[in-house]
Design a protein around this motif. Structure first.
Motif, PDB file in Angstrom:
ATOM      1  N   GLY A 131      -2.853   5.429   2.805  1.00 31.17           N
ATOM      2  CA  GLY A 131      -3.168   6.610   2.170  1.00 31.17           C
ATOM      3  C   GLY A 131      -2.763   6.794   0.495  1.00 31.17           C
ATOM      4  N   THR A 132      -1.187   6.303   0.678  1.00 35.42           N
ATOM      5  CA  THR A 132      -0.788   6.419  -0.683  1.00 35.42           C
ATOM      6  C   THR A 132      -1.493   5.431  -1.640  1.00 35.42           C
ATOM      7  OG1 THR A 132       1.339   6.894   0.040  1.00 35.42           O
ATOM      8  CG2 THR A 132       1.245   5.865  -1.865  1.00 35.42           C
ATOM      9  N   PHE A 133      -1.698   4.305  -1.126  1.00 36.14           N
ATOM     10  CA  PHE A 133      -2.606   3.094  -2.021  1.00 36.14           C
ATOM     11  C   PHE A 133      -3.883   3.512  -2.125  1.00 36.14           C
ATOM     12  CE2 PHE A 133       0.417  -0.165   0.440  1.00 36.14           C
ATOM     13  CZ  PHE A 133       1.389   0.293  -0.312  1.00 36.14           C
ATOM     14  N   GLY A 134      -4.648   4.328  -1.263  1.00 38.28           N
ATOM     15  CA  GLY A 134      -6.021   4.749  -1.585  1.00 38.28           C
ATOM     16  C   GLY A 134      -6.092   5.795  -2.479  1.00 38.28           C
ATOM     17  N   GLY A 135      -5.243   6.891  -2.351  1.00 39.28           N
ATOM     18  CA  GLY A 135      -5.145   7.730  -3.406  1.00 39.28           C
ATOM     19  C   GLY A 135      -4.645   7.480  -4.676  1.00 39.28           C
ATOM     20  N   ALA A 136      -4.075   6.312  -4.861  1.00 43.75           N
ATOM     21  CA  ALA A 136      -3.785   5.570  -6.253  1.00 43.75           C
ATOM     22  C   ALA A 136      -4.686   4.792  -7.018  1.00 43.75           C
ATOM     23  CB  ALA A 136      -2.306   4.866  -6.148  1.00 43.75           C
ATOM     24  N   GLY A 137      -5.873   4.615  -6.179  1.00 42.38           N
ATOM     25  CA  GLY A 137      -6.882   3.809  -6.556  1.00 42.38           C
ATOM     26  C   GLY A 137      -6.767   2.268  -6.642  1.00 42.38           C
ATOM     27  N   LEU A 138      -5.837   1.953  -5.599  1.00 42.63           N
ATOM     28  CA  LEU A 138      -5.472   0.417  -5.635  1.00 42.63           C
ATOM     29  C   LEU A 138      -6.510  -0.279  -4.565  1.00 42.63           C
ATOM     30  CD1 LEU A 138      -1.556   0.880  -5.392  1.00 42.63           C
ATOM     31  CD2 LEU A 138      -3.087   0.927  -7.315  1.00 42.63           C
ATOM     32  N   ARG A 139      -6.656  -1.626  -4.544  1.00 44.85           N
ATOM     33  CA  ARG A 139      -7.257  -2.483  -3.998  1.00 44.85           C
ATOM     34  C   ARG A 139      -6.235  -3.167  -2.762  1.00 44.85           C
ATOM     35  NH1 ARG A 139     -10.920  -6.098  -7.898  1.00 44.85           N
ATOM     36  NH2 ARG A 139     -11.763  -6.807  -6.003  1.00 44.85           N
ATOM     37  N   VAL A 140      -6.473  -2.963  -1.719  1.00 43.55           N
ATOM     38  CA  VAL A 140      -5.688  -3.608  -0.548  1.00 43.55           C
ATOM     39  C   VAL A 140      -6.020  -4.639  -0.079  1.00 43.55           C
ATOM     40  CG1 VAL A 140      -4.549  -2.800   1.577  1.00 43.55           C
ATOM     41  CG2 VAL A 140      -4.604  -0.944   0.036  1.00 43.55           C
ATOM     42  N   GLU A 141      -5.120  -5.561   0.012  1.00 38.62           N
ATOM     43  CA  GLU A 141      -5.464  -6.861   0.789  1.00 38.62           C
ATOM     44  C   GLU A 141      -4.564  -7.071   1.835  1.00 38.62           C
ATOM     45  OE1 GLU A 141      -7.703  -9.363  -0.136  1.00 38.62           O
ATOM     46  OE2 GLU A 141      -8.614  -8.259  -1.600  1.00 38.62           O
ATOM     47  N   HIS A 142      -4.994  -7.136   3.076  1.00 37.00           N
ATOM     48  CA  HIS A 142      -4.377  -7.413   4.100  1.00 37.00           C
ATOM     49  C   HIS A 142      -3.935  -9.015   4.422  1.00 37.00           C
ATOM     50  CE1 HIS A 142      -4.834  -3.465   5.927  1.00 37.00           C
ATOM     51  NE2 HIS A 142      -5.744  -3.311   5.142  1.00 37.00           N
ATOM     52  N   VAL A 143      -2.633  -9.141   4.877  1.00 33.38           N
ATOM     53  CA  VAL A 143      -2.235 -10.456   5.196  1.00 33.38           C
ATOM     54  C   VAL A 143      -1.812 -10.647   6.445  1.00 33.38           C
ATOM     55  CG1 VAL A 143      -0.280 -12.129   4.518  1.00 33.38           C
ATOM     56  CG2 VAL A 143      -1.081 -10.712   2.744  1.00 33.38           C
ATOM     57  N   ALA A 144      -2.243 -11.820   7.326  1.00 33.60           N
ATOM     58  CA  ALA A 144      -2.125 -11.841   8.637  1.00 33.60           C
ATOM     59  C   ALA A 144      -0.734 -11.742   9.205  1.00 33.60           C
ATOM     60  CB  ALA A 144      -2.883 -13.254   9.166  1.00 33.60           C
ATOM     61  N   MET A 145      -0.884 -11.202  10.422  1.00 30.91           N
ATOM     62  CA  MET A 145       0.538 -11.222  11.453  1.00 30.91           C
ATOM     63  C   MET A 145       0.654 -11.978  12.479  1.00 30.91           C
ATOM     64  SD  MET A 145       1.840  -7.381  10.766  1.00 30.91           S
ATOM     65  CE  MET A 145       3.470  -7.541  11.459  1.00 30.91           C
ATOM     66  N   ASP A 146       1.586 -12.186  13.280  1.00 26.60           N
ATOM     67  CA  ASP A 146       1.630 -12.646  14.687  1.00 26.60           C
ATOM     68  C   ASP A 146       2.798 -12.070  15.381  1.00 26.60           C
ATOM     69  OD1 ASP A 146       3.879 -14.187  13.676  1.00 26.60           O
ATOM     70  OD2 ASP A 146       2.673 -16.247  13.728  1.00 26.60           O
ATOM     71  N   ALA A 147       3.138 -12.616  16.479  1.00 26.35           N
ATOM     72  CA  ALA A 147       4.097 -11.844  17.422  1.00 26.35           C
ATOM     73  C   ALA A 147       5.709 -12.093  16.654  1.00 26.35           C
ATOM     74  CB  ALA A 147       4.439 -12.676  18.511  1.00 26.35           C
ATOM     75  N   ASN A 148       5.629 -13.004  15.314  1.00 24.72           N
ATOM     76  CA  ASN A 148       6.885 -13.175  14.635  1.00 24.72           C
ATOM     77  C   ASN A 148       6.849 -12.467  13.344  1.00 24.72           C
ATOM     78  OD1 ASN A 148       8.487 -14.611  16.505  1.00 24.72           O
ATOM     79  ND2 ASN A 148       7.118 -16.417  16.284  1.00 24.72           N
ATOM     80  N   GLY A 149       5.843 -11.646  13.195  1.00 24.53           N
ATOM     81  CA  GLY A 149       5.605 -10.853  11.874  1.00 24.53           C
ATOM     82  C   GLY A 149       4.678 -11.515  10.915  1.00 24.53           C
ATOM     83  N   LEU A 150       4.997 -11.023   9.467  1.00 28.50           N
ATOM     84  CA  LEU A 150       4.285 -11.625   8.297  1.00 28.50           C
ATOM     85  C   LEU A 150       3.869 -12.968   8.593  1.00 28.50           C
ATOM     86  CD1 LEU A 150       2.459 -10.333   6.252  1.00 28.50           C
ATOM     87  CD2 LEU A 150       4.622 -10.742   4.747  1.00 28.50           C
ATOM     88  N   VAL A 151       2.872 -13.841   8.367  1.00 35.28           N
ATOM     89  CA  VAL A 151       2.909 -15.313   8.410  1.00 35.28           C
ATOM     90  C   VAL A 151       3.080 -15.538   6.964  1.00 35.28           C
ATOM     91  CG1 VAL A 151       1.327 -17.243   9.203  1.00 35.28           C
ATOM     92  CG2 VAL A 151       1.224 -15.056  10.359  1.00 35.28           C
ATOM     93  N   PRO A 152       4.147 -16.533   6.671  1.00 33.46           N
ATOM     94  CA  PRO A 152       4.208 -17.148   5.469  1.00 33.46           C
ATOM     95  C   PRO A 152       3.047 -17.768   4.917  1.00 33.46           C
ATOM     96  CG  PRO A 152       6.156 -17.596   6.670  1.00 33.46           C
ATOM     97  CD  PRO A 152       5.212 -16.942   7.649  1.00 33.46           C
ATOM     98  N   ASP A 153       2.520 -18.890   5.584  1.00 33.26           N
ATOM     99  CA  ASP A 153       1.415 -19.553   5.106  1.00 33.26           C
ATOM    100  C   ASP A 153       0.177 -18.666   4.801  1.00 33.26           C
ATOM    101  OD1 ASP A 153       2.628 -21.845   5.313  1.00 33.26           O
ATOM    102  OD2 ASP A 153       1.913 -22.503   7.157  1.00 33.26           O
ATOM    103  N   ALA A 154      -0.042 -17.649   5.479  1.00 33.89           N
ATOM    104  CA  ALA A 154      -1.202 -16.594   5.348  1.00 33.89           C
ATOM    105  C   ALA A 154      -0.810 -15.880   3.931  1.00 33.89           C
ATOM    106  CB  ALA A 154      -1.347 -15.523   6.388  1.00 33.89           C
ATOM    107  N   LEU A 155       0.531 -15.621   3.785  1.00 36.58           N
ATOM    108  CA  LEU A 155       0.776 -14.929   2.509  1.00 36.58           C
ATOM    109  C   LEU A 155       0.669 -15.825   1.407  1.00 36.58           C
ATOM    110  CD1 LEU A 155       2.034 -12.479   0.849  1.00 36.58           C
ATOM    111  CD2 LEU A 155       4.380 -13.376   1.300  1.00 36.58           C
ATOM    112  N   ARG A 156       0.884 -16.909   1.391  1.00 34.28           N
ATOM    113  CA  ARG A 156       0.940 -18.011   0.488  1.00 34.28           C
ATOM    114  C   ARG A 156      -0.759 -18.262   0.036  1.00 34.28           C
ATOM    115  NH1 ARG A 156       3.635 -21.396   2.648  1.00 34.28           N
ATOM    116  NH2 ARG A 156       5.784 -20.964   1.760  1.00 34.28           N
ATOM    117  N   GLU A 157      -1.354 -18.178   0.910  1.00 38.35           N
ATOM    118  CA  GLU A 157      -2.799 -18.612   0.771  1.00 38.35           C
ATOM    119  C   GLU A 157      -3.666 -17.239   0.277  1.00 38.35           C
ATOM    120  OE1 GLU A 157      -6.841 -19.969   0.608  1.00 38.35           O
ATOM    121  OE2 GLU A 157      -4.765 -20.957   0.821  1.00 38.35           O
TER     122      GLU A 157
END
Length: 402
Positions: A131-157
């Motif tokens: 909601g905050t990012f949408g109201g600020a007019g930002l473009r949101v990019e989601h990064v994959a998670m698994d059972a151990n949280g945010l996936v570093p390789d997915a973030l890097r890619e």
């Protein structure tokens, strides 16, 4: 149709999915697995009533007047002590007090991002951040998670792909501990890697930690902030460990951000409530806050176990349910082909509500996922809620084509 007086940017503000099911959850007899509310009945609040009377009687010209734009010194010192109880080091000068951590996130977004900028978030992520990012007019990019949280390789890619498109992310927003909505925790070994990836890419990190002290068992996990306090902005709140109605949160900010954050705060609210700040400070300085928080966390652990254990008996074959180690939420992924639309209708008929997962995910995702909250209801009510969910599962299964 958009009214001509309203800006295009106003369209970015999103309704809360919890509010969307609020009316249904308030009907008599309904068990709500939707809202992540702390249970204020878990601790005596008599001390707060006494402190309130004493503050108004003895310090009215301080707690009922305008205050510092940074926040009261006594509270900022108390926040440093509160963070130290979670093994997070911060200095008093880094603390910017806000009216809740949602305000802190809004201020950080204002000083870091321009309309049209790109921000990185976990998939799924906290709907209030969307909601905050949408109201600020930002473009949101989601990064994959698994059972151990945010996936570093997915973030890097994702960073690499955005760079190829000429889009430099302005920040990464993450909830590393007992994440809302998924309930998972970022693995300790991933944390330095996540920080290093963002440091090398020139992307500041916003570490939102509302649930970190609500671990069901004692633990020591490094915060992203302590790994690089000049690159990570830490957000905290008293809402989950004391009372959300006080509206007291904070940001522990890098040196280069502090003045901008203060000015942004002053332009928004002039100052956070000195009265609420003084109450929050007394929680740390005059109460046994460690014991109070640990006691509440143990109860939340019992409730998480009650809900997850009861649900295991009713889940459709092929479902997966996260097993949180703290916080307020668990995340259910339904079998392929199931959607939460039909399930929510059936659940409401059975007098139980949840939040559909699509509200927390990238567009087109999360249609077969849902968030379940266990923080507010008793173990007995949670077990009954699981049974009602079981009946809703059965109704949906019976309506599906063979």
């Amino acid at each position: 149709m958009q009214h001509p007086f309203l800006t295009d940017r106003s369209r970015g503000f999103l309704p809360s999915p919890v509010r969307d099911v609020w009316e249904a959850s308030m009907q008599p007899g309904v068990i709500s697995l939707a809202g992540g509310n702390p249970d204020l009945a878990l601790a005596s609040l008599d001390w707060m009533a006494d402190a309130s009377a004493r503050l108004v009687r003895d310090r009215p010209h301080e707690v009922l007047q305008y205050g510092s734009g940074y926040g009261m010194t006594e509270l900022r010192e108390a926040i440093v002590e509160l963070m130290a109880a979670e093994h997070i080091a911060a200095d008093v000068d880094s603390i910017q007090v806000t009216a809740g951590s949602q305000m802190a996130l809004d201020l950080v977004t204002k000083v870091l991002c321009e309309q049209g900028d790109t921000v990185l978030v976990e998939d799924p992520t906290y709907v209030g951040a969307l909601g905050t990012f949408g109201g600020a007019g930002l473009r949101v990019e989601h990064v994959a998670m698994d059972a151990n949280g945010l996936v570093p390789d997915a973030l890097r890619e994702r960073i690499r792909r955005l760079a190829a498109e000429g889009r430099q992310p302005r920040m990464l927003y993450a909830v590393p501990n007992f994440q809302n909505p998924k309930g998972v925790t970022l693995a300790p070994e991933r944390r330095p890697e996540i920080v290093d990836i963002c440091r090398q890419a020139g992307i500041p990190i916003i570490e939102d930690n509302p649930y970190g002290m609500l671990a069901f068992e004692p633990r020591t996990v490094p915060s992203l902030h302590e790994l690089d306090p000049e690159h990570v902005v830490y957000l905290g709140t008293f809402s989950k460990v004391l009372a959300p109605g006080l509206r007291v949160g904070w940001a522990a900010a890098p040196t280069w951000m502090r003045r901008s954050l203060q000015l942004a705060s002053e332009s928004t609210v002039i100052c956070a409530s000195p009265y609420s700040q003084a109450i929050a400070a007394e929680f740390v300085t005059e109460q046994d806050f460690r014991a109070a928080i640990a006691s509440a966390a143990a109860v939340y652990g019992e409730r998480a176990h009650a809900l997850c254990t009861a649900l295991d008996e009713h889940l459709p074959a092929g479902s997966t349910l996260t097993k949180p180690e703290g916080g307020f939420f668990t995340w259910l992924t339904l079998p392929e082909g199931w959607t939460t639309d039909a399930l929510l209708d059936a659940a409401i008929d059975e007098q139980v509500v949840f939040v559909p997962g699509a509200a927390f995910c990238a567009p087109g995702e999360g249609e077969s996922e849902l968030r379940l909250a266990y923080s507010f209801e008793s173990p007995e009510r949670l077990a009954e809620g699981a049974q009602r969910m079981g009946r809703a599962f059965a109704r949906v299964a019976a309506s599906r084509p063979n």
